[in-house]
Design an enzyme around this catalytic site. Structure first.
Site, short mmCIF file in Angstrom:
data_model
loop_
_atom_site.label_atom_id
_atom_site.label_comp_id
_atom_site.label_asym_id
_atom_site.label_seq_id
_atom_site.Cartn_x
_atom_site.Cartn_y
_atom_site.Cartn_z
N GLU A 1 -24.25 5.42 26.12
CA GLU A 1 -25.30 5.12 25.07
C GLU A 1 -25.71 6.40 24.26
OE1 GLU A 1 -28.76 3.95 27.02
OE2 GLU A 1 -27.72 1.94 27.91
N HIS B 1 -31.49 -0.05 23.94
CA HIS B 1 -31.86 0.25 25.56
C HIS B 1 -33.59 0.38 25.16
CE1 HIS B 1 -31.39 2.71 29.40
NE2 HIS B 1 -32.66 1.97 29.45
N ARG C 1 -28.72 -1.44 34.10
CA ARG C 1 -27.81 -0.41 33.76
C ARG C 1 -26.51 -0.67 33.27
NH1 ARG C 1 -32.05 1.85 33.06
NH2 ARG C 1 -32.61 3.68 33.84
#
Length: 346
Positions: A288, A307, A259
């Site tokens: 993000e 991601h 993360r």
């Protein structure tokens, strides 16, 4: 009287993550006879720990005994409570549960399971690809290719940063399912592996287990490649801060598939821009999508993926296997797999 239901809210807006019909059929067939399968066809948001609750899901959760989705946002919890539903078990097809652990969930008796470990194999592949990208100087090759230059200077220099994986040291922060999968690949390639975990326990004999601040300090001092595969919790947030980044070897490569909140991004960008570390492979970020103004975009020694380290066409078979196993255990009253420790945060 309304029949209690098993709600399936897994129609992700991203095609590869949207539950296939054959998975829904298998879950419906395995559901207890007393539960009516209810499929939410409105697009769900499975990014990160799961997105907001859509109205169709809020309506469906009323009367649910079992809920399968991407996370369990608070409006769903509140809707289930208002309806008087006998909700017993919530399963998230995401590995992270940070967005689900609001106070009401933490205090409830609901069983919460997640998909930790289901993403391990593709994420480990992605981490290994990032390791090789820097170990073999692909960052230099990509830069030269964009400029149509045949440039071997960085490859041929006496201080070339190219290394072989065999004999190199890999530090893994977080030795759960993902960390173990990374460790297996690394040891198979002859790497020395140090693994930081919350407590010492069963570890592959080829891996050196470490714990606590002393373990972290040793891992950072000795590792050429550092992979973060931890969830975000109060204990892991900011784990790789400015002080830790300053302690890294000059040939260190930082890889984050956990993360974004695990790393001080500002301090990392400074270290990379100043050439104090070799490079970074980053799949997750504090914000993000990563903002266009982030200096990370423009650093030649950074590899960015959006991601996407867990993306795999094999996800749904693994996820189905987990759900079916836990459905069977639920009906037998046995302890389920991947039960979240609400206090620890994962």
């Amino acid at each position: 009287m309304r029949m209690p239901s098993l709600v399936i809210n897994l129609r992700d807006s991203r095609p590869i993550w949207s539950v296939p019909d054959w998975v829904i059929e298998a879950i419906s067939k395995a559901a207890p006879d007393r539960l009516a399968p209810v499929v939410v066809d409105a697009p769900a948001d499975g990014k990160g720990d799961g997105g907001p609750a859509v109205p169709e899901a809020i309506e469906a959760v009323a009367g649910a005994e079992i809920y399968l989705g991407f996370g369990f946002p608070k409006p769903l919890f509140e809707a289930a409570a208002r309806s008087g539903a006998n909700l017993q078990w919530v399963h998230s097809a995401s590995a992270g549960v940070g967005g689900t652990l609001y106070p009401e969930m933490r205090q409830s008796q609901l069983i919460l399971t997640n998909s930790a470990g289901i993403h391990a194999e593709p994420m480990a592949d992605s981490a290994l690809a990032m390791i090789l990208y820097f170990a073999r100087g692909f960052d230099f090759a990509v830069q030269a290719q964009h400029q149509a230059r045949w440039d071997k200077d960085r490859f041929d220099a006496t201080d070339s940063p190219l290394v072989e994986l065999e004999g190199s040291t890999l530090g893994v922060l977080g030795y759960g399912g993902i960390g173990r999968a990374i460790g297996r690949r690394a040891t198979a390639l002859g790497m020395r592996v140090l693994a930081l975990r919350r407590r010492l326990g069963d570890t592959d004999p080829s891996v050196t287990p470490l714990t606590g601040r002393a373990g972290l300090d040793r891992l950072l001092a000795e590792s050429q490649f550092i992979v973060l595969s931890l969830p975000r919790t109060t204990a892991t947030e900011g784990l790789l801060g400015r002080e830790q980044i300053a302690s890294l070897r000059p040939d260190a490569v930082v890889i984050n598939v956990g993360r974004g909140e695990l790393i001080d991004e500002v301090a990392l960008a400074e270290a990379l821009a100043q050439g104090r570390i070799r490079g970074a492979g980053l799949d997750v970020f504090m914000r993000e999508p990563l903002p266009p103004k982030s200096p990370l975009w423009r650093l030649p020694n950074v590899l960015i993926t959006p991601h996407a380290s867990a993306t795999s066409h094999r996800f749904w078979q693994r996820e189905l296997d987990l759900i079916l196993e836990n459905l069977d255990r639920y009906q037998r009253g046995a302890k389920q797999l991947n039960v979240v420790d609400k206090g620890a945060g994962y």
